[in-house]
Design a protein around this motif. Structure first.
Motif, PDB file in Angstrom:
ATOM      1  N   GLY A   3      -5.326   6.435   4.123  1.00 59.48           N
ATOM      2  CA  GLY A   3      -4.668   7.510   3.379  1.00 59.48           C
ATOM      3  C   GLY A   3      -3.156   7.525   3.483  1.00 59.48           C
ATOM      4  N   LEU A   4      -2.589   6.604   4.264  1.00 62.48           N
ATOM      5  CA  LEU A   4      -1.148   6.664   4.516  1.00 62.48           C
ATOM      6  C   LEU A   4      -0.368   5.463   3.994  1.00 62.48           C
ATOM      7  CD1 LEU A   4      -0.883   8.043   8.174  1.00 62.48           C
ATOM      8  CD2 LEU A   4      -0.345   9.219   6.027  1.00 62.48           C
ATOM      9  N   ALA A   5      -0.959   4.264   4.076  1.00 61.15           N
ATOM     10  CA  ALA A   5      -0.162   3.083   3.744  1.00 61.15           C
ATOM     11  C   ALA A   5      -1.059   1.893   3.450  1.00 61.15           C
ATOM     12  CB  ALA A   5       0.776   2.735   4.908  1.00 61.15           C
ATOM     13  N   SER A   6      -0.554   0.990   2.615  1.00 63.39           N
ATOM     14  CA  SER A   6      -1.261  -0.253   2.309  1.00 63.39           C
ATOM     15  C   SER A   6      -0.327  -1.434   2.480  1.00 63.39           C
ATOM     16  CB  SER A   6      -1.752  -0.244   0.860  1.00 63.39           C
ATOM     17  OG  SER A   6      -2.751   0.722   0.712  1.00 63.39           O
ATOM     18  N   PHE A   7      -0.828  -2.440   3.207  1.00 68.16           N
ATOM     19  CA  PHE A   7      -0.098  -3.700   3.404  1.00 68.16           C
ATOM     20  C   PHE A   7      -0.583  -4.665   2.325  1.00 68.16           C
ATOM     21  CE2 PHE A   7       1.822  -3.123   7.656  1.00 68.16           C
ATOM     22  CZ  PHE A   7       1.201  -1.950   8.043  1.00 68.16           C
ATOM     23  N   LEU A   8       0.335  -5.085   1.456  1.00 70.49           N
ATOM     24  CA  LEU A   8      -0.047  -5.862   0.277  1.00 70.49           C
ATOM     25  C   LEU A   8       0.654  -7.212   0.281  1.00 70.49           C
ATOM     26  CD1 LEU A   8       0.375  -2.986  -2.355  1.00 70.49           C
ATOM     27  CD2 LEU A   8      -1.685  -3.623  -1.083  1.00 70.49           C
ATOM     28  N   ARG A   9      -0.045  -8.225  -0.234  1.00 68.41           N
ATOM     29  CA  ARG A   9       0.561  -9.559  -0.268  1.00 68.41           C
ATOM     30  C   ARG A   9       0.516 -10.140  -1.683  1.00 68.41           C
ATOM     31  NH1 ARG A   9      -4.652 -10.291   1.597  1.00 68.41           N
ATOM     32  NH2 ARG A   9      -5.804 -12.065   0.744  1.00 68.41           N
TER      33      ARG A   9
END
Ligand code: FE2
Length: 306
Positions: A176-182
């Motif tokens: 619900g707070l953050a997404s690490f995306l590549r």
């Protein structure tokens, strides 16, 4: 992979000349009064005037003009307006306020870093020599822009934009707070996190190894100790060593090394993290001003009076 690199960022700051001096000391190669290059990535930073600090533009490289067509179609399908030219497309993510520009670009082809022999118990791999890192004297030069971290006032919209629209893959998330995306084989090239105002949390710049992080950060702090934000430490998500410092406009800049790589998507299982490991594995206690930068209230007031 259609997407294959970050090309460049344009950062808006009220004090372009002063901030430019910082990025030169940070180790980027100055091309003119407001443009900077890295060793492997070429021109990757532009500073532009802005009443308050913010990420104005994020550039992403694709392999082929056909990729632009499919990204345009996907962005349109999630309700995002797209500006298209023959060799680029641009769209604005409503959550972060950033203009994202996709263009056909050459891949980054780094000269491999030297493998450094390290001694360990029962393993004198270096033989009878001093450690190579203590002999280094050249200024540290970042290899490339590795990732950008953005505050979003609408995390769902930003995730739709970057994942379904642009085509980023999710590597890990904090519920619900953050997404690490590549968009490459790096663990993350973009992190979007829930925030009360759209803002640039940090840009992150790759160096060869942890010694280069130490040398670069201590050189900047010798000139001005107030630049220190947080480090030296090691993140848990992405595994990288880190040291964060602050530019004169208040943007955080990270030196990083030894980030996880996802070279085979099938072998990676994204995790959902919470607690302290979502922030770091070891290092000094995380300062409150890392989570909520000191100028956040000012940025919120400014966002209502652009
Ligand atoms: Fe980072």
């Amino acid at each position: 992979m259609a997407l294959h690199r970050l090309t460049s960022v344009s950062i808006g700051v009220p004090n372009v000349a002063e901030t430019a001096g910082y990025y030169e000391e940070f180790g980027l190669t100055r091309l003119d009064e407001n443009r900077f290059a890295t060793v492997d990535g070429g021109e990757q930073l532009r500073l532009v005037p802005s009443p308050r600090r913010r990420l104005v533009e994020l550039g992403i490289g694709v392999g082929d003009p056909d990729d632009l067509e499919s990204i345009a179609a996907r962005l349109t399908a999630v309700g995002v307006a797209v500006e298209q030219t023959s060799d680029a497309l641009a769209a604005i993510d409503a959550g972060t306020g950033v203009r994202v520009v996709l263009s056909v670009a050459d891949p980054i082809d780094p000269r491999p870093a030297l493998a450094i022999a390290q001694n360990g118990p029962g393993r004198p791999d270096r033989g009878t020599t001093r450690a190579e890192p203590i002999l280094r004297e050249d200024p540290v030069r970042p290899r490339k822009l590795g990732h950008v971290v953005l505050g979003s006032t609408d995390l769902d919209a930003s995730e739709r934009f970057f994942i379904q629209g642009v085509g980023f893959k999710i590597s890990d998330s904090i519920a619900g707070l953050a997404s690490f995306l590549r968009c490459t084989t790096d663990h993350h090239n973009l992190l979007v996190q829930a925030a009360p105002v759209p803002f640039l949390h940090h840009t992150s710049w790759q160096v060869d190894d942890v010694d280069e992080i130490g040398r670069a950060a201590t050189a900047l702090l010798e000139k001005d100790p107030t630049r220190h934000v947080w480090g030296l430490g090691r993140h848990h998500i992405g595994s990288n060593f880190f040291w964060y410092l602050k530019d004169p406009a208040g943007n955080f800049t990270e030196y990083y090394a030894d980030l996880d790589c996802i070279v085979d998507d099938q072998l990676w299982t994204p995790g959902v993290w919470d607690g302290i490991k979502s922030l770091y594995n070891w290092g000094p206690p995380v300062p409150a001003s890392f989570i909520a930068p000191d100028d956040l209230a000012e940025l919120m007031a400014g966002s209502h009076n652009p």
